[in-house]
Design a protein around this motif. Structure first.
Motif, PDB file in Angstrom:
ATOM      1  N   ILE A   3       0.861  -1.176   0.000  1.00 36.75           N
ATOM      2  CA  ILE A   3       0.000   0.000   0.000  1.00 36.75           C
ATOM      3  C   ILE A   3       0.901   1.231   0.000  1.00 36.75           C
ATOM      4  O   ILE A   3       1.814   1.346   0.815  1.00 36.75           O
ATOM      5  CB  ILE A   3      -0.930   0.015   1.231  1.00 36.75           C
ATOM      6  N   SER A   4       0.622   2.164  -0.910  1.00 35.62           N
ATOM      7  CA  SER A   4       1.443   3.367  -1.039  1.00 35.62           C
ATOM      8  C   SER A   4       1.151   4.353   0.089  1.00 35.62           C
ATOM      9  O   SER A   4       0.174   4.207   0.830  1.00 35.62           O
ATOM     10  CB  SER A   4       1.176   4.036  -2.383  1.00 35.62           C
ATOM     11  N   GLY A   7      -2.411   5.783  -0.095  1.00 40.97           N
ATOM     12  CA  GLY A   7      -3.453   4.994   0.553  1.00 40.97           C
ATOM     13  C   GLY A   7      -3.408   5.116   2.063  1.00 40.97           C
ATOM     14  O   GLY A   7      -4.434   5.283   2.727  1.00 40.97           O
ATOM     15  N   LEU A  80      -8.995   2.500   0.123  1.00 39.53           N
ATOM     16  CA  LEU A  80      -7.829   1.981  -0.591  1.00 39.53           C
ATOM     17  C   LEU A  80      -8.100   1.823  -2.084  1.00 39.53           C
ATOM     18  O   LEU A  80      -7.220   2.087  -2.907  1.00 39.53           O
ATOM     19  CB  LEU A  80      -7.368   0.658   0.019  1.00 39.53           C
ATOM     20  N   THR A  83      -7.737   5.188  -3.764  1.00 40.96           N
ATOM     21  CA  THR A  83      -6.377   5.724  -3.842  1.00 40.96           C
ATOM     22  C   THR A  83      -5.393   4.782  -4.514  1.00 40.96           C
ATOM     23  O   THR A  83      -4.419   5.227  -5.111  1.00 40.96           O
ATOM     24  CB  THR A  83      -5.856   6.076  -2.438  1.00 40.96           C
ATOM     25  N   GLU A  84      -5.623   3.485  -4.421  1.00 41.62           N
ATOM     26  CA  GLU A  84      -4.681   2.497  -4.940  1.00 41.62           C
ATOM     27  C   GLU A  84      -5.154   1.818  -6.214  1.00 41.62           C
ATOM     28  O   GLU A  84      -4.371   1.194  -6.913  1.00 41.62           O
ATOM     29  CB  GLU A  84      -4.423   1.397  -3.892  1.00 41.62           C
ATOM     30  N   LEU A  87      -7.022  -3.976  -5.671  1.00 38.57           N
ATOM     31  CA  LEU A  87      -6.225  -4.559  -4.595  1.00 38.57           C
ATOM     32  C   LEU A  87      -5.770  -5.972  -4.941  1.00 38.57           C
ATOM     33  O   LEU A  87      -5.192  -6.662  -4.106  1.00 38.57           O
ATOM     34  CB  LEU A  87      -7.038  -4.571  -3.294  1.00 38.57           C
TER      35      LEU A  87
END
Length: 145
Positions: A3-4, A7, A80, A83-84, A87
């Protein structure tokens, strides 16, 4: 899967706003100071959250941000994914497994990547912002994401 910071910071931002009194807007500069996150970076994250309707803004000198939904209705997975993106641990395994021809899935895809993706979703889709608020309050004001 990693996860950046985008996130992680989006989760911190949501939790910080959720912990503030709901009768007044929260200024982004205050979140920046409390969380030790660049104000500019928070400004880059905010459009995704407001665009999805999770947060609403109030303009003006006493303006700021409010959570726009019930805290029980916002999951870590919601934030998440905003923003990401996906998954899924590999490209072949995503939220719509039915569109992938079964002959293109090998044993590893089925036995490992699909199970890993399901496990990730089972966690992030069952932890809400309210759960994080409750956990933070039970820790006496300290929380970790």
């Amino acid at each position: 899967m990693k996860i950046s910071t985008k996130g992680r910071y989006a989760l911190q931002l949501m939790l910080d706003i959720a912990l503030q009194p709901s009768n007044r807007p929260v200024a982004l500069k205050d979140v920046s100071k409390r969380q030790n996150i660049s104000f500019k970076y928070l400004e880059q994250i905010m459009p995704a959250l407001t665009g999805a309707g999770l947060i609403r803004s109030v303009r003006g000198p006493k303006g700021g941000y409010y959570i726009n939904k019930d805290l029980d209705a916002i999951t870590v997975g919601d934030i998440l994914r905003l923003t990401e993106g996906s998954l899924a641990p590999v490209d072949q395994v995503d939220s719509d497994l039915h569109t992938i021809p079964s002959d293109s899935l090998d044993t590893i895809d089925i036995m490992v990547w699909q199970k890993l993706y399901k496990a990730i979703c089972d966690v992030v889709d069952h932890v809400t912002i309210q759960d994080l608020v409750d956990q933070e309050r039970s820790n006496g004001g300290e929380y970790y994401i």
